[in-house]
Design an enzyme around this catalytic site. Sequence first.
Site, PDB file in Angstrom:
ATOM      1  N   HIS A 187      62.570  63.888  41.989  1.00 13.42           N
ATOM      2  CA  HIS A 187      63.711  63.555  43.503  1.00 13.42           C
ATOM      3  C   HIS A 187      64.408  64.769  44.031  1.00 13.42           C
ATOM      4  O   HIS A 187      64.279  65.122  44.810  1.00 13.42           O
ATOM      5  CB  HIS A 187      64.533  62.225  43.171  1.00 13.42           C
ATOM      6  CG  HIS A 187      65.172  61.891  44.592  1.00 13.42           C
ATOM      7  ND1 HIS A 187      66.474  61.781  44.617  1.00 13.42           N
ATOM      8  CD2 HIS A 187      64.842  62.053  45.847  1.00 13.42           C
ATOM      9  CE1 HIS A 187      67.020  61.605  45.674  1.00 13.42           C
ATOM     10  NE2 HIS A 187      66.162  61.537  46.528  1.00 13.42           N
TER      11      HIS A 187
ATOM     12  N   HIS B 199      70.252  59.239  40.745  1.00 11.87           N
ATOM     13  CA  HIS B 199      69.776  58.209  41.679  1.00 11.87           C
ATOM     14  C   HIS B 199      68.849  57.156  41.109  1.00 11.87           C
ATOM     15  O   HIS B 199      68.556  56.423  41.808  1.00 11.87           O
ATOM     16  CB  HIS B 199      69.102  59.006  42.937  1.00 11.87           C
ATOM     17  CG  HIS B 199      69.755  60.263  43.454  1.00 11.87           C
ATOM     18  ND1 HIS B 199      69.804  61.391  43.120  1.00 11.87           N
ATOM     19  CD2 HIS B 199      70.832  60.083  44.309  1.00 11.87           C
ATOM     20  CE1 HIS B 199      70.526  62.287  43.872  1.00 11.87           C
ATOM     21  NE2 HIS B 199      71.271  61.465  44.523  1.00 11.87           N
TER      22      HIS B 199
END
Length: 163
Positions: free
Chosen positions: A92, A109
């Site tokens: 990510h 995250h």
Amino acid sequence: MTLLSRRKFLQSSTATALLFMAGCKKQTRPGSKADYPSLKIGNSKTLKPNQPLTFNFPDEQSPCVLVKTGSEAIDGIGSQKDIVAFSSLCTHMGCPVTYSKGRLICKCHYSMFDVNRNGQTFQGLASQWIPQIVLREDPASGDIFAEGVQGLIYGRIGNLKVS
């Protein structure tokens, strides 16, 4: 205006395709196993289930993790096919991932990757699987070697060159 018959069209198309293919050389895909260094990273006889071992591959800027999961994994090596390795950079945003209970977890995250299923993403913001390291085991000694990467390491346009 001259019309081209279906037969003539197919003949000329086939001839063009054959000429094109004859001019193409077989090339090794960038980042194929042949391009990577072979790096000894551990020994299957000393690995303990769910105790990760960290290493860098294919260069010092690429942190990775090797783990004996205790259950068969896709592309796993060893007698139980349960030894796998992955890049430890989240796909990510490149945050470090840690191994816990059969998954790689990104604490930035909360993306999670399944180590028994080729690093498949199953939770979080990451939209790509985490790159799996191609491993080879010497059956006689138990030595484990990293020899390639399946997937693109975060932040690079090629795995073998820092970009």
